[in-house]
Design a protein around this motif. Structure first.
Motif, short mmCIF file in Angstrom:
data_model
loop_
_atom_site.label_atom_id
_atom_site.label_comp_id
_atom_site.label_asym_id
_atom_site.label_seq_id
_atom_site.Cartn_x
_atom_site.Cartn_y
_atom_site.Cartn_z
N ALA A 117 0.84 -1.20 0.00
CA ALA A 117 0.00 0.00 0.00
C ALA A 117 0.88 1.25 0.00
N PRO A 118 0.38 2.41 -0.47
CA PRO A 118 -0.97 2.63 -1.01
C PRO A 118 -1.14 2.09 -2.43
N LEU A 119 -2.29 1.49 -2.67
CA LEU A 119 -2.61 0.95 -4.00
C LEU A 119 -4.03 1.35 -4.40
N SER A 120 -4.23 1.56 -5.68
CA SER A 120 -5.59 1.81 -6.16
C SER A 120 -6.21 0.47 -6.56
N ARG A 121 -7.52 0.48 -6.77
CA ARG A 121 -8.19 -0.76 -7.19
C ARG A 121 -7.65 -1.23 -8.54
N ALA A 122 -7.36 -0.26 -9.43
CA ALA A 122 -6.85 -0.62 -10.75
C ALA A 122 -5.47 -1.29 -10.64
N GLN A 123 -4.63 -0.73 -9.76
CA GLN A 123 -3.30 -1.33 -9.55
C GLN A 123 -3.43 -2.75 -8.99
N LEU A 124 -4.35 -2.90 -8.03
CA LEU A 124 -4.57 -4.22 -7.44
C LEU A 124 -4.98 -5.22 -8.50
N SER A 125 -5.87 -4.79 -9.38
CA SER A 125 -6.35 -5.66 -10.43
C SER A 125 -5.19 -6.07 -11.35
N SER A 126 -4.37 -5.11 -11.76
CA SER A 126 -3.29 -5.50 -12.68
C SER A 126 -2.22 -6.32 -11.96
N GLN A 127 -1.97 -6.03 -10.68
CA GLN A 127 -0.92 -6.77 -9.97
C GLN A 127 -1.33 -8.19 -9.58
N THR A 128 -2.63 -8.39 -9.33
CA THR A 128 -3.06 -9.72 -8.89
C THR A 128 -3.60 -10.56 -10.05
N GLY A 129 -3.92 -9.90 -11.16
CA GLY A 129 -4.51 -10.63 -12.28
C GLY A 129 -6.00 -10.89 -12.07
N LEU A 130 -6.58 -10.37 -11.01
CA LEU A 130 -8.02 -10.54 -10.78
C LEU A 130 -8.77 -9.43 -11.52
N ASN A 131 -9.97 -9.73 -12.02
CA ASN A 131 -10.65 -8.67 -12.77
C ASN A 131 -11.16 -7.57 -11.85
N LYS A 132 -11.46 -6.40 -12.45
CA LYS A 132 -11.77 -5.21 -11.65
C LYS A 132 -13.01 -5.39 -10.77
N ALA A 133 -14.02 -6.07 -11.30
CA ALA A 133 -15.25 -6.26 -10.52
C ALA A 133 -14.96 -7.12 -9.28
N THR A 134 -14.16 -8.19 -9.46
CA THR A 134 -13.81 -9.04 -8.33
C THR A 134 -13.04 -8.24 -7.28
N VAL A 135 -12.06 -7.47 -7.75
CA VAL A 135 -11.27 -6.66 -6.81
C VAL A 135 -12.19 -5.70 -6.05
N SER A 136 -13.10 -5.03 -6.76
CA SER A 136 -14.00 -4.07 -6.10
C SER A 136 -14.85 -4.74 -5.03
N ASN A 137 -15.38 -5.92 -5.35
CA ASN A 137 -16.20 -6.64 -4.37
C ASN A 137 -15.39 -7.03 -3.13
N LEU A 138 -14.20 -7.56 -3.38
CA LEU A 138 -13.38 -8.01 -2.25
C LEU A 138 -12.94 -6.82 -1.39
N VAL A 139 -12.57 -5.72 -2.06
CA VAL A 139 -12.15 -4.52 -1.33
C VAL A 139 -13.32 -3.99 -0.49
N ALA A 140 -14.52 -4.01 -1.08
CA ALA A 140 -15.69 -3.53 -0.32
C ALA A 140 -15.87 -4.35 0.96
N GLU A 141 -15.68 -5.66 0.85
CA GLU A 141 -15.80 -6.51 2.05
C GLU A 141 -14.71 -6.18 3.07
N LEU A 142 -13.50 -5.99 2.57
CA LEU A 142 -12.39 -5.68 3.49
C LEU A 142 -12.60 -4.34 4.18
N ILE A 143 -13.21 -3.39 3.46
CA ILE A 143 -13.50 -2.08 4.07
C ILE A 143 -14.57 -2.24 5.15
N THR A 144 -15.62 -3.02 4.84
CA THR A 144 -16.67 -3.27 5.84
C THR A 144 -16.10 -3.93 7.09
N GLU A 145 -15.13 -4.81 6.89
CA GLU A 145 -14.52 -5.51 8.04
C GLU A 145 -13.51 -4.64 8.79
#
Ligand SMILES: [Zn+2]
Length: 390
Positions: free
Chosen positions: A26-54
């Motif tokens: 960190a700090p990382l943007s959602r787009a950076q996370l997506s390109s670095q992990t190979g996960l698509n943007k929608a998946t990253v957004s969903n997972l990040v939303a859960e991590l923020i809620t937690e």
């Protein structure tokens, strides 16, 4: 295998990958996370939303944009919860309350006058209670307790054999979990010490480079934490690393383990009580002032311990070819008086190819490596490091 189970596991894995990426880079943007992990943007957004809620991840400021709207950056909330890392040693138990990134919030040491398991349990309970009282409020509270003990520990956290405590078959993890109602991890002190050095004692860049590391804990005995290809090496049944009991003198003194001539009789604090010696004190902490004043007997014993450390380290280096070897534990405090003789022996005896790129260091965490490594061991399961076994 059932499909729903697979999907749940994949999601758990992806979530832990995203969290680990944010935690370490960190700090990382959602787009950076997506390109670095190979996960698509929608998946990253969903997972990040859960991590923020937690409460584990939060958004901050604006990052660099490659044109268009500036992205929000994601950070790891290391204070979303806390853990306790505890070291049980022969003379004391010490504990640290840390956040999820290993920053120490409070520390406590309690002396151990005796070693029967019931008494030690009582002291651990006291230490845990006192540290809990000073734990700051957080979304997850205390998420786990890690313990490092000087002995062999099986997968269920039972201390099978700890000769320096006189313990056999003590189900420490199970007892503590029942009493405290929290997840508990128990492991050998040198194994967790190695993790402490790897995860909290060096920066990420170094960690990437060091895939093969041996951590030598030299105190009332000697143990080794071995990391091979980035993973702790446990051996077939979990007992690897009992280097203190490798024979270095065929006809040597007898050892508490039942053998004789064991390395730790000569290269740990056990050397202070060798029959021919008359030292002004019998613990490293008490001997250090004498060394500073130039007391000849003290200097000579540290020099000899250095030589013997060099002998055992040479054997380890020749057998395992580690990239880095770290010396920790109480004897590391005597570095100014034992380092030279130790290095001389290694230079003289280790095989040249093994020695060439080997880095030998003293612990950066000092007497805290086991405690912090135990804290790390308690943090890792909470952060969702999913272990997949086939
Ligand atoms: Zn032994």
């Amino acid at each position: 295998m059932n499909v729903t189970g697979d999907q749940a596991l994949v999601k758990k894995l992806n979530k832990s990958i995203v969290l680990e990426r944010i935690r370490l880079h960190a700090p990382l943007s959602r787009a950076q996370l997506s390109s670095q992990t190979g996960l698509n943007k929608a998946t990253v957004s969903n997972l990040v939303a859960e991590l923020i809620t937690e409460g584990l991840v939060y958004e901050t400021g604006l990052g660099e944009s490659s044109g268009g709207r500036k992205p929000l950056m994601l950070l790891f909330n290391s204070r979303a919860g806390f853990v306790l890392g505890i070291e049980v040693s022969v003379q004391y138990i010490q504990g640290a309350l840390t956040d999820l990134a290993g920053a120490i919030e409070a520390e406590l040491v309690l002396p151990l006058g005796q070693h029967d398991p019931a008494f030690v349990m009582e002291q651990i309970r006291k230490l845990v209670q006192q540290l809990m009282q000073v734990t700051p409020p957080s979304p997850h509270g205390i998420v786990g307790i890690g313990l490092g003990v000087p002995g062999m520990v099986d997968e269920s956290g039972t201390v099978l054999f700890a000769p320096n405590l006189g313990w056999e078959e003590v189900p420490l993890q199970q007892q503590l979990e029942t009493e405290l109602g929290l997840p508990v991890v128990v492991d050998n002190e040198a194994n967790v010490g190695a993790q402490g050095e790897l995860y909290y004692g060096m920066d990420g860049e170094h960690r990437q480079l060091v895939r093969d590391l041996v951590y030598i804990s030299a105190g009332s005995g000697i143990g080794a934490g071995i990391i091979i290809d980035g993973k702790p090496y446990q051996g077939a049944w979990g007992y690897a690393g009992e280097t203190g009991h490798m024979t270095i003198d065929w006809n040597g003194r007898s050892c508490t383990c039942g053998s004789r001539g064991c390395w730790e009789l000569y290269a740990s604090e056990k050397a202070y009580t060798a029959p021919a010696l008359s030292l002004p004190a019998h613990s490293t902490a008490k001997l250090l002032p004498f060394a500073r004043q130039g007391d000849a007997d003290t200097l000579s014993v540290f020099r000899d311990i250095g030589r013997y450390l060099g002998v055992g380290i040479t054997n380890i280096v020749n057998s395992l070819n580690p990239g880095m070897l770290i010396i920790g534990g109480p004897l590391a405090e005597a570095r100014p008086w034992l380092e030279q003789s130790m290095r001389e022996v290694i230079d003289e005896r280790a095989l040249p190819y093994h020695r060439r790129q080997l880095q030998i260091r003293f612990s950066t965490l000092g007497s805290r490596s086991t405690m912090l490594g135990a804290a790390y061991a308690a943090t890792a399961p909470f952060l969702g490091r999913v272990r997949v076994s086939l």
